[in-house]
Design an enzyme around this catalytic site. Structure first.
Site, PDB file in Angstrom:
ATOM      1  CB  CYS A   1      -0.912  -0.053   1.222  1.00  0.00           C
ATOM      2  SG  CYS A   1      -1.804   1.470   1.577  1.00  0.00           S
TER       3      CYS A   1
ATOM      4  CB  CYS B   1       0.234   1.784   4.074  1.00  0.00           C
ATOM      5  SG  CYS B   1      -1.493   1.286   3.922  1.00  0.00           S
TER       6      CYS B   1
END
Length: 109
Positions: A34, A37
């Site tokens: 991600c 993230c």
């Protein structure tokens, strides 16, 4: 993770860790693949340093630990959930600034 102040949560230790402190617990639900993230990771680490002793900052990898995210209906990451006394009290989704996350936590200190 670069900071030892950021706790690593798993399906196995989640309930114990979030219920073991009188402080609010910010849990970053994330995954290695991600991009947002990864962008958020330095903010999470800085927050852990700044709020040591006032809040617990933790991360849970959703790919390695699918049960807890399922329990809380996590469909999009990064998802940031705040727990107090073992109970979910607040949440936000997506990349947030350190100040925004600090304000989110301060509401529960």
């Amino acid at each position: 993770m670069a900071s030892e102040k950021v706790h690593t949560l798993t399906d196995g230790n989640f309930t114990q860790v979030i219920g073991a402190t009188p402080h609010p617990v910010l849990v970053d639900f994330w995954a290695e693949w991600c991009g947002p993230c990864r962008m958020l990771a330095p903010t999470i680490e800085a927050l852990a340093d700044e709020l040591e002793g006032k809040a617990v900052i933790a991360k849970l990898d959703v790919d390695e630990n699918p049960n807890v995210p399922g329990t809380y209906g996590i469909r999009s990451i990064p998802a940031l959930l705040v727990f107090k006394g073992g109970q979910l009290v607040d949440q936000t989704i997506g990349v947030q600034s350190k100040d925004a996350l600090k304000k989110l936590l301060e509401r529960h200190m």
